[in-house]
Design a protein around this motif. Structure first.
Motif, PDB file in Angstrom:
ATOM      1  N   TYR A  77       0.837  -1.211   0.000  1.00 52.81           N
ATOM      2  CA  TYR A  77       0.000   0.000   0.000  1.00 52.81           C
ATOM      3  C   TYR A  77       0.867   1.254   0.000  1.00 52.81           C
ATOM      4  CZ  TYR A  77      -4.717  -1.818   0.086  1.00 52.81           C
ATOM      5  OH  TYR A  77      -5.900  -2.395  -0.288  1.00 52.81           O
ATOM      6  N   LYS A  93       1.935   1.775  -3.496  1.00 54.11           N
ATOM      7  CA  LYS A  93       0.809   2.274  -4.299  1.00 54.11           C
ATOM      8  C   LYS A  93       0.419   3.686  -3.875  1.00 54.11           C
ATOM      9  CE  LYS A  93      -2.481  -0.794  -3.529  1.00 54.11           C
ATOM     10  NZ  LYS A  93      -3.829  -1.390  -3.683  1.00 54.11           N
ATOM     11  N   LEU A 128      -4.447   2.843   4.047  1.00 49.71           N
ATOM     12  CA  LEU A 128      -4.799   1.491   4.491  1.00 49.71           C
ATOM     13  C   LEU A 128      -6.273   1.457   4.891  1.00 49.71           C
ATOM     14  CD1 LEU A 128      -1.864   0.817   7.001  1.00 49.71           C
ATOM     15  CD2 LEU A 128      -1.938   0.209   4.574  1.00 49.71           C
ATOM     16  N   GLU A 154      -1.381   4.496  -1.249  1.00 48.85           N
ATOM     17  CA  GLU A 154      -2.812   4.469  -0.904  1.00 48.85           C
ATOM     18  C   GLU A 154      -2.985   4.326   0.601  1.00 48.85           C
ATOM     19  OE1 GLU A 154      -5.279   1.534  -2.808  1.00 48.85           O
ATOM     20  OE2 GLU A 154      -4.698   2.217  -4.811  1.00 48.85           O
TER      21      GLU A 154
END
Lengths: 376, 376
Positions: free
Chosen positions: A194, A197, A201, A199
């Motif tokens: 993550y 990416k 969680l 992003e």
């Protein structure tokens, strides 16, 4: 600028050769080296790269530091009709694990069920490999191991149990059930993914140092606090914590290894970790005939359920990993990420072993998921 | 208008007498009736009211319809050194369960570990009671049972597995570990409770008929679709689903009982349910000495962790239930809700047994959690 380059495949034999050479270079006998290499390869073939060749460097560090003994072999310390306690003698975990599951299966064939627990062991790779070892002998296998603290018990601020995975394997007809899960909500690797990416969680995976649910992967990684399966107390995270304790009791308390907070961090020192494992084998021949038929039927019952999304069929534990194995067979090898090739090149130089060779992917392959960056 | 009235306590002996009388009134022999009553009482004493006297009416229905046989006793159908298959002969589940755990413990004392599985059984109450049965004999106990479909496997639209609970008991020194959890995120009772409170459900507990996560408790109850422990696939619900399958394999496939979609709904028909259970006992005397000390130490290690909220200490599985047992001892009985008293009055009349008597709570009690409404 990095552009896509032809996929690079490493034949399984060559990956094994490379790992065996590296392990031998730090003094491990060939027999042990082959078991370790096969264990790591099994993870890579099943697509569980975090537990495959990715671990080779750490294993080599352990051996160099002397925190694990590459030449050691485990011995039986105590034995009953259906139970064995094994002294791992600080051998590599997969050597201990293979030895224990073999003993458990042998006894289960005689008595119906048997248990082998080990102390004085080390990290044993993916639990699923021992599940498959039991399946190959027609048995069900249950596997439990403790690990260094990283899971925060419900209501607590600090980690006190490991990811404490549990696994179960059961044979069907030309089919098999292989469950292999950490009792934390997710593994650290998923949080790293993550972060890559960029992003947030989902809530329920990790906590920050104040014990609050954390959705920033960078803060979560720094805090090193995973939540138990279920997540928050409201979402039944106490069940995941309970399962983590179940694993600790079977794998740590029965054999009298280290447990809970007593387990040192992996790689942090030369301290001997004294991990514990538990292996239970059950031979279905001692039960109502037709187990394998029923096993296949239950799995098909699940797979044939109407899915919410027709593109995403219902899978049973082990299906994804079996698809990955199938791809490795079709492609003639494993598709490692560039990062792994870089680490290997460094290892080859340091240890004076022949670098790992690879081949360009065969033209038929178009579904290899790993992205290789162009070498400059 | 309902106002608070003095708390009403039912002495344990009187609750037992009432249940035994009711069961005998529908033809159950006294010996069996006492086992059933004690099983239900154990749940009530531990504060698990949904699985206690609350179930008496359903049991009596089963017996009246003939879907379970109140006079039956289980028999050993197949036996190996450390494994037994039991034919439950459609007896009440707790009769089968007590019989099986007793066999497993006896064999484990000889061989280290033993397993007893049963087919042709019925609902067996709380799993924790068999965990405690093993603990009383100095053993660890693992308990698994299948139940009628209500859990929706990850990605599926319909329920295909039960709440499939798993339990584990382990003895400490004057202390014990008792984990008893459904492999669904929550039990139906928790959703009913949210409906009563008129509150939205947290995401990850239930689905609607379209297979979407549902937060309206009323719709969730109508749909009857529980999510596995973990919740959505993103939050690792597939692990809870995998654990549900693990339970189904051990409790349903090994003994060759009904499993998955084959299990009829409880109470929906006179159809025989043919549930399956699995009981594993492990005798720590066959392992490294000092198990009970280590067990106590691990539990204390967890309880002594710094909590996020100083008012809410870290608990280990079984602590809440033990506190409830303590309260029952102090208060001299069990504090049932009015609803239960109403059901009992109806049962007493229907079956022609003496109604259940109660006493006003002793003055010292001020922490009884159940709210009694004033009788008109």
């Amino acid at each position: 600028m990095a552009t896509a380059s032809p996929k690079v495949i490493t034949p399984v034999e060559e990956a094994r050769r490379f790992m065996v050479d590296c392990l031998k270079a730090v003094g491990m006998p060939e027999g042990n080296a082959v078991i370790i290499a096969d264990n790591l390869l099994e993870a890579d073939k099943r697509g569980l790269f975090s537990h495959g060749m990715n671990r080779l460097e750490r294993y080599i560090n352990d051996l160099k530091q002397g925190s694990a003994d590459g030449s050691a072999t485990p011995v039986v310390a105590q034995e009953s009709t259906s139970a064995v306690v094994v002294d791992g003698r600080n051998a590599m975990g997969s050597i201990v694990g293979t030895f224990c599951m073999d003993l458990a299966v042998k006894k289960a064939k005689e008595t119906g069920i048997a248990i082998a627990v080990a102390f004085n062991s080390n990290h044993f790779g993916i639990s699923g490999i021992y599940a498959k070892q039991a399946i190959k002998q027609g048995c069900l296998g249950l596997i439990f191991t403790n690990t260094s603290p990283i899971m925060v018990p419900t209501r607590a601020k600090q980690p006190a149990l490991g990811t404490n995975p549990l696994a179960m394997g059961a044979p069907g007809n030309g089919d098999e059930f292989v469950l292999d899960i950490a009792t934390t909500a997710v593994a650290i690797g998923k949080i790293e993914y993550y972060k890559r990416k960029n992003e947030k969680l989902p809530e329920g995976w990790a906590l920050n140092e104040e014990g609050e649910v954390e959705t920033d992967p960078e803060i979560a990684l720094k805090s090193g606090r995973l939540m138990p399966l279920g997540g928050t107390e409201l979402n039944s995270g106490y069940k995941g914590f309970g399962l983590g304790m179940l694993v600790e009791i079977l794998s740590g308390l029965l054999p009298g290894s280290n447990y809970g907070l007593l387990i040192p961090k992996w790689g942090a020192s030369t301290e001997i970790r004294n991990l514990g494992h538990c292996f239970i084998a059950i031979d279905p021949m001692h039960f109502v005939p037709g187990f394998q038929d029923r096993m296949t039927d239950l799995m098909e019952m699940m797979r044939n359920l109407e899915p919410i999304d027709p593109e995403r069929p219902v899978l049973v534990p082990g299906d994804v990993e079996r698809e990955n194995e199938e791809r490795v067979r079709k492609e003639g090898g494993i598709c490692y990420i560039q990062n792994q090739h870089d680490t290997n090149a460094k290892l080859a130089q340091e240890l004076g072993v022949q670098p790992m060779g690879s081949i360009a992917a065969r033209p038929l392959i178009d579904d290899c998921k790993c992205k290789e960056k162009k070498k400059k």
